[in-house]
Motif scaffolding. Structure first.
Motif, PDB file in Angstrom:
ATOM      1  N   LEU A 257       0.815  -1.221   0.000  1.00  0.00           N
ATOM      2  CA  LEU A 257       0.000   0.000   0.000  1.00  0.00           C
ATOM      3  C   LEU A 257       0.844   1.264   0.000  1.00  0.00           C
ATOM      4  O   LEU A 257       0.387   2.326  -0.414  1.00  0.00           O
ATOM      5  N   THR A 258       2.083   1.153   0.505  1.00  0.00           N
ATOM      6  CA  THR A 258       2.913   2.354   0.610  1.00  0.00           C
ATOM      7  C   THR A 258       4.064   2.392  -0.393  1.00  0.00           C
ATOM      8  O   THR A 258       4.699   3.420  -0.556  1.00  0.00           O
ATOM      9  N   ASN A 259       4.342   1.258  -1.044  1.00  0.00           N
ATOM     10  CA  ASN A 259       5.492   1.141  -1.937  1.00  0.00           C
ATOM     11  C   ASN A 259       6.790   1.542  -1.234  1.00  0.00           C
ATOM     12  O   ASN A 259       7.523   2.419  -1.700  1.00  0.00           O
ATOM     13  N   MET A 260       7.016   0.893  -0.104  1.00  0.00           N
ATOM     14  CA  MET A 260       8.241   1.172   0.644  1.00  0.00           C
ATOM     15  C   MET A 260       9.040  -0.125   0.749  1.00  0.00           C
ATOM     16  O   MET A 260       8.568  -1.205   0.410  1.00  0.00           O
ATOM     17  N   GLN A 261      10.259   0.007   1.300  1.00  0.00           N
ATOM     18  CA  GLN A 261      11.208  -1.100   1.248  1.00  0.00           C
ATOM     19  C   GLN A 261      11.148  -2.021   2.457  1.00  0.00           C
ATOM     20  O   GLN A 261      11.258  -3.225   2.339  1.00  0.00           O
ATOM     21  N   ALA A 262      10.998  -1.434   3.637  1.00  0.00           N
ATOM     22  CA  ALA A 262      11.098  -2.224   4.865  1.00  0.00           C
ATOM     23  C   ALA A 262      10.086  -1.717   5.872  1.00  0.00           C
ATOM     24  O   ALA A 262       9.536  -0.623   5.705  1.00  0.00           O
ATOM     25  N   ILE A 263       9.881  -2.514   6.908  1.00  0.00           N
ATOM     26  CA  ILE A 263       8.875  -2.120   7.889  1.00  0.00           C
ATOM     27  C   ILE A 263       9.343  -2.484   9.294  1.00  0.00           C
ATOM     28  O   ILE A 263      10.004  -3.501   9.490  1.00  0.00           O
ATOM     29  N   ALA A 264       9.011  -1.629  10.243  1.00  0.00           N
ATOM     30  CA  ALA A 264       9.220  -1.928  11.663  1.00  0.00           C
ATOM     31  C   ALA A 264       7.840  -2.060  12.285  1.00  0.00           C
ATOM     32  O   ALA A 264       7.072  -1.095  12.282  1.00  0.00           O
TER      33      ALA A 264
ATOM     34  N   GLY B  32      -6.489   4.162  23.789  1.00  0.00           N
ATOM     35  CA  GLY B  32      -5.447   3.220  23.384  1.00  0.00           C
ATOM     36  C   GLY B  32      -5.829   1.820  23.766  1.00  0.00           C
ATOM     37  O   GLY B  32      -6.861   1.639  24.396  1.00  0.00           O
ATOM     38  N   PRO B  33      -5.106   0.812  23.439  1.00  0.00           N
ATOM     39  CA  PRO B  33      -3.794   0.824  22.806  1.00  0.00           C
ATOM     40  C   PRO B  33      -3.840   1.176  21.328  1.00  0.00           C
ATOM     41  O   PRO B  33      -4.805   0.876  20.644  1.00  0.00           O
ATOM     42  N   GLY B  34      -2.769   1.815  20.878  1.00  0.00           N
ATOM     43  CA  GLY B  34      -2.595   2.057  19.463  1.00  0.00           C
ATOM     44  C   GLY B  34      -1.615   1.054  18.883  1.00  0.00           C
ATOM     45  O   GLY B  34      -1.285   0.043  19.520  1.00  0.00           O
ATOM     46  N   ALA B  35      -1.201   1.321  17.671  1.00  0.00           N
ATOM     47  CA  ALA B  35      -0.125   0.549  17.034  1.00  0.00           C
ATOM     48  C   ALA B  35       0.376   1.416  15.891  1.00  0.00           C
ATOM     49  O   ALA B  35      -0.436   1.923  15.122  1.00  0.00           O
ATOM     50  N   GLY B  36       1.686   1.582  15.795  1.00  0.00           N
ATOM     51  CA  GLY B  36       2.207   2.529  14.799  1.00  0.00           C
ATOM     52  C   GLY B  36       3.355   1.996  13.978  1.00  0.00           C
ATOM     53  O   GLY B  36       4.445   2.574  13.995  1.00  0.00           O
ATOM     54  N   PRO B  37       3.144   0.893  13.230  1.00  0.00           N
ATOM     55  CA  PRO B  37       4.225   0.402  12.371  1.00  0.00           C
ATOM     56  C   PRO B  37       4.796   1.503  11.477  1.00  0.00           C
ATOM     57  O   PRO B  37       4.062   2.412  11.078  1.00  0.00           O
ATOM     58  N   VAL B  38       6.086   1.371  11.181  1.00  0.00           N
ATOM     59  CA  VAL B  38       6.773   2.386  10.374  1.00  0.00           C
ATOM     60  C   VAL B  38       7.318   1.737   9.110  1.00  0.00           C
ATOM     61  O   VAL B  38       8.016   0.727   9.186  1.00  0.00           O
ATOM     62  N   VAL B  39       6.970   2.316   7.965  1.00  0.00           N
ATOM     63  CA  VAL B  39       7.559   1.839   6.719  1.00  0.00           C
ATOM     64  C   VAL B  39       8.760   2.718   6.390  1.00  0.00           C
ATOM     65  O   VAL B  39       8.783   3.913   6.685  1.00  0.00           O
ATOM     66  N   LEU B  40       9.775   2.089   5.783  1.00  0.00           N
ATOM     67  CA  LEU B  40      11.048   2.769   5.543  1.00  0.00           C
ATOM     68  C   LEU B  40      11.464   2.618   4.087  1.00  0.00           C
ATOM     69  O   LEU B  40      11.192   1.589   3.451  1.00  0.00           O
TER      70      LEU B  40
END
Lengths: 508, 446
Positions: free
Chosen positions: A143-150, A300-308
């Protein structure tokens, strides 16, 4: 005593002996109603053993009251009835995204195969959990066209911290840690952005917005220099607008040797429609609770994965999942990698991953795009329905999934944004987001989301039009000290801050 | 898409009202190069039945704790949660509400947060607590940052008994915030001399009890030494149930107590969501991170609750904020609070006693196994075994026999030379059959 608004019954409700008002029941604190010798749980009698607590055994009582099960049931059910929720009505909170929370997600998150597994049991016994995380990661990267994810960040702001840590690590790896100490942040940014930058030792340089509410590439170029580490930009931005110069801004930032952090809070306007990787983003957090409908749970709780991006992928925090054929493993140790380390114990908000994946699978690629478009359509429909009675700070132009009004139209009425919002409560609505973004005077940010039917939007628009008419006609009583019909009248927030009472104390 | 109420006819009517030809017209600000020309390569939408089938298939590939004799702890513990807890937190008004920014229609949430804060303060022996943090590990990192703010120093000393993940979280944020960390070596016996390391440069000492190896720690002299040098004592509790049985850090002089509240009311969830506990002294409230519910009155003079002291927070102070946090773990805090309310003091004490008794019963049996040694002098519901031949391999062999035996220390501390140590936890959930199965499998394997 204030005059009551004309449209409400003139008499005060009859005083009752209990303080209850029919179904609106008062509720004591558990410290007032419970007793320390009462328990609502039958714990099994433990086997007789010789204690190995040594001298550490607790000597003093704690003072924790207990309630029996029926008493506890009533206590919390009564409390619940004093809350507004998305299941009860339209929740037009801009920037917060209150959309339908499908219950299948809750049911799936409670499967014993997800809820009753331990983060440190052998990885051979949690292959399904790792596959779920891998699958969710695939969806988010597509969905984001990114390389990696945390996956491990536990909330949006934690994701921001993660993304900025990756950026700081990348800068240090290039030997520029001492020179690049500034982060560019637009005036209209979420407050977490400058707080995050400051926490990591950056200084903040504010980028002004143009008269149309967006950041222009010229202003970014002006602010850029060899001392800049990154820009933190929200797109679509907090004024509900798509940043028109986004591609040029990304190019300028990259040319200057800096990184582009995108606050992904508003990803739900573009998911399935546009990909942040295509406009040059290096890191972006995704609020699973906003975009993919994991419930907000009262805060909350939330969740905030990060794409890199590729430039930052190597710096992602541990743990991450690695696939070797059929087998998935978990890399938990950062030693020997460029990973910046660990953000939290264990692997992230698994319970939220299950809910988000259930949402994604139910929607499919087509449904995700449809959700974004319907959210944008609904916001513009509200804009169209109110544009002749309320004022828009940046003119009448298409907005994204949220529409921003200011308080210019309330001038000389004596009614403030706060009064207007509180009067919405009497009409059965949760107020919109108020006084944010800070750059707009008396801001009212409305986000209806894709969950509202046309009939629901029509009634909402008609209600706000009626309130606007009242304000204009000088019916101050409808607004002063509103709400009248909520479980509580206006609460004194100043008193709470001036004389903080943050817990119950004996003898109160 | 069954979640979207608009029909195509609705959409056309709405577009006409807006004055837009089509939905694309509303995305006109987006540069054309950024808009997708074709749908992404993702599967189409699925029925609820299909969603359930897919997720059940994934869930079935895991071994749930409830299906096997289970002794895994190290910061996450399996306890019984009464059915009413999960029922109550699933009420729409709790589950689907937002942060209680509008107190008039959020009294349910604010009222339980006020009760939660009081419960946490009582349990930890502190004066005030906040409305929860993400989890215990991030709460620990925030406690260190708070100690830096309070002491105007930027160097923390971490005990070797601190959960290695917690220590890593503190180290990560410290390194990236340009703060300093002094680390003690892993301390399986709970015998390290922290007092000797304290000097006037430290902002705080971070120590866990029971520590990650299960040892109970007396913090009294450590607190005194910290205070003598102008440092704060940060105490970490990863097993909240232990506070029903042991002296709380607040009674031993801790200045900040942080903890993981998962044990009370919350499932294992493979590591999250959990609930961070954060408690401190009255004097430090304005430097405390996170949300706070406070008492006030409404316009009719009725007792009401409201979020307060937000002047510390990011939406007011921005780059001067006490932290960048803008979330708490509201629903997990509610589960914690309901469970604790159901237990009450009497129930918690008995639950803690049951945990300790089951762990002691297990320890008594394990000590009879040849080659196995227990390191701890004291423990609550978790202890450290020394096993021959490497703990990681042993755990795999026992897993193959259907026993999840614990956490090899090498998984938490790779390369520390502690490969023969195994952390074993036992709660009220473990039966005598579980213990017998563990011991039998161990004897068979060794």
């Amino acid at each position: 005593m204030l005059d009551r608004p004309a449209h409400l019954p003139m008499e005060e409700p009859r005083a009752t002996f209990t303080g209850n008002r029919g179904l609106d029941q008062e509720e004591a604190l558990i410290f007032e109603s419970g007793r320390c010798d009462v328990s609502g749980v039958d714990v099994e009698e433990p086997p007789p053993v010789a204690s190995r607590l040594g001298s550490h055994a607790r000597k003093d009582p704690i003072g924790l009251p207990g309630l029996t099960e029926p008493e506890a049931m009533r206590h919390y059910v009564r409390l619940s009835r004093r809350n507004y929720s998305i299941d009860a009505g339209l929740y037009p909170l801009g920037s917060c995204t209150m959309k339908h929370n499908p219950r299948i997600n809750e049911k799936m998150a409670r499967l014993e195969g997800f809820a009753d597994i331990h983060p440190l049991q052998p990885v051979s016994t949690v292959q399904g959990a790792l596959e779920l995380m891998e699958t969710l990661a695939d969806w988010l990267l597509t969905l984001t066209n990114m390389q990696a994810i945390a996956l491990s960040p536990k909330a949006g702001a934690h994701g921001e911290l993660c993304g900025m840590m990756a950026i700081k690590s990348a800068i240090a790896a290039k030997g520029e840690g001492e020179t690049r100490k500034v982060v560019l942040i637009p005036q209209s940014a979420h407050g977490t952005n400058p707080a995050t930058a400051a926490l990591l030792g950056f200084s903040v340089r504010i980028v002004p917005a143009a008269a149309d509410g967006t950041v222009r590439v010229a202003a970014v170029r002006e602010a850029l220099g060899a001392d800049v580490a990154a820009i933190m930009l929200t797109n679509p931005n907090t004024c509900g607008l798509f940043e028109r110069d986004i591609v040029e801004i990304a190019e300028a930032v990259h040319e200057a040797g800096a990184y582009f952090y995108c606050d992904g809070a508003n990803f739900n306007a573009i998911a399935g429609v546009a990909r942040p990787g295509d406009f040059g983003v290096d890191a972006m957090h995704i609020n699973l609770h906003k975009t993919f409908s994991t419930p907000h749970g009262g805060g909350g709780p939330g969740a905030g994965p990060v794409v890199l991006s590729k430039r930052l992928a190597a710096f992602a925090p541990v743990p991450f999942i690695r696939r070797a054929g059929d087998r998935l493993t978990l890399v938990e140790d950062a030693t020997g990698t460029q990973s910046f380390g660990r953000l939290a114990a264990f692997h992230g908000q698994m319970g939220m991953f299950v809910r988000a994946l259930a949402y994604l699978v139910a929607h499919g690629g087509d449904g995700v795009a449809e959700a974004s478009k319907d959210a944008v359509l609904a916001a513009n429909y509200v804009r169209a329905g109110l544009r002749d009675v309320m004022t828009q700070p940046f003119g009448d132009r298409p907005c994204m999934h949220e529409v921003l009004f200011d308080d210019a139209w309330l001038k000389d009425t004596g009614v403030t944004t706060l009064d207007f919002a509180k009067a919405m409560i009497d009409e059965g609505y949760h107020p919109m987001t108020m006084y944010f973004p800070l750059v707009v005077h008396g801001a009212m940010l409305i986000e209806p989301t894709e969950s509202e039917s046309k009939a629901s939007l029509d009634l909402f628009i008609a209600t706000l039009r009626d309130l606007a008419r009242s304000a204009r006609e000088g019916d101050r009583a409808r607004f002063d000290q509103a709400p009248y019909l909520a479980p509580r009248r206006r609460v004194d927030e100043t008193l709470a801050a001036r004389k903080p009472v943050l817990r119950w104390s004996p003898g109160e | 898409m069954r979640y979207h109420p608009l029909s195509d006819a609705d959409r056309q009517t709405m577009l006409a009202a807006i004055g837009a030809a089509d939905i694309e017209a509303l995305y006109a600000d987006a540069p054309p190069s950024t808009l997708l020309k074709a749908p992404l390569d993702l599967p189409p939408h699925r029925s609820e039945m299909e969603v359930e089938r897919l997720l059940r298939r994934l869930a079935a590939r895991n071994v749930p704790a409830g299906r096997v004799p289970f002794f895994v702890g190290a910061g996450a513990y399996r306890h019984h949660v009464p059915a009413s807890v999960d029922h109550l937190i699933q009420r729409s008004e709790f589950l689907t509400s937002y942060t209680p920014y509008q107190p008039e229609i959020s009294q349910g949430t604010l009222h339980y947060l006020f009760e939660f804060q009081t419960q946490v303060a009582l349990l930890t022996g502190m004066e005030v607590a906040n409305a929860s943090m993400y989890d215990g590990s991030t709460a620990t990192a925030e406690a260190v940052l708070m100690a830096h703010r309070l002491t105007k120093r930027r160097r923390a000393l971490l005990s070797g008994g601190l959960h290695p993940h917690y220590a890593e979280v503190v180290r990560t944020i410290s390194r990236l915030a340009d703060d300093e960390v002094a680390d003690m070596a892993p301390d399986p016996f709970g015998a390290e001399d922290l007092v000797a390391q304290i000097d006037d440069t430290l902002s705080c000492v971070v120590v866990q009890t029971p520590d990650v190896f299960g040892n109970l720690r007396d913090l009294t002299s450590l607190a005194e030494a910290c205070h003598r040098h102008g440092a704060l004592l940060v105490a970490v509790v990863t097993e909240a149930v232990s506070l029903g049985a042991i002296t709380p850090p607040g009674a031993m002089g801790a200045d900040i107590v942080v903890g993981e509240g998962q044990s009370i009311g919350n499932a294992l969830n493979f590591g999250g969501p959990y609930v961070g506990l954060f408690a401190t002294r009255h004097d430090y409230v304005r430097q405390m991170p996170g949300r706070l519910a406070g008492e006030s009155v409404d316009a009719d003079g009725r007792r009401s609750f409201v979020l307060t002291l937000s002047t510390r927070e990011q939406h007011i102070r921005r780059d001067k904020a006490t932290s960048n946090i803008c979330t708490n773990s509201g629903l997990c805090a509610l589960a914690f609070s309901i469970h604790l309310t159901l237990l009450g003091e009497a129930g918690l004490a008995k639950l803690a006693r049951a945990n300790h008794a089951n762990a002691v019963a297990l320890a008594d049996m394990l000590e009879t196994v040849a080659g196995v040694e227990i390191l701890n002098k004291t423990f609550f519901n978790e202890f450290t075994l020394r096993v021959p031949g490497g703990a990681a391999a042993l755990v795999e062999k026992l897993a193959a026999k259907g026993v999840l035996a614990g956490v090899p220390v090498s998984r938490l501390l790779p390369g520390a030379g502690l490969d023969d140590l195994l952390l074993v936890a036992s709660t009220e959930m473990n039966t005598s059959e579980d213990r017998a199965a563990f011991v039998a499998a161990l004897e068979e394997t060794l």
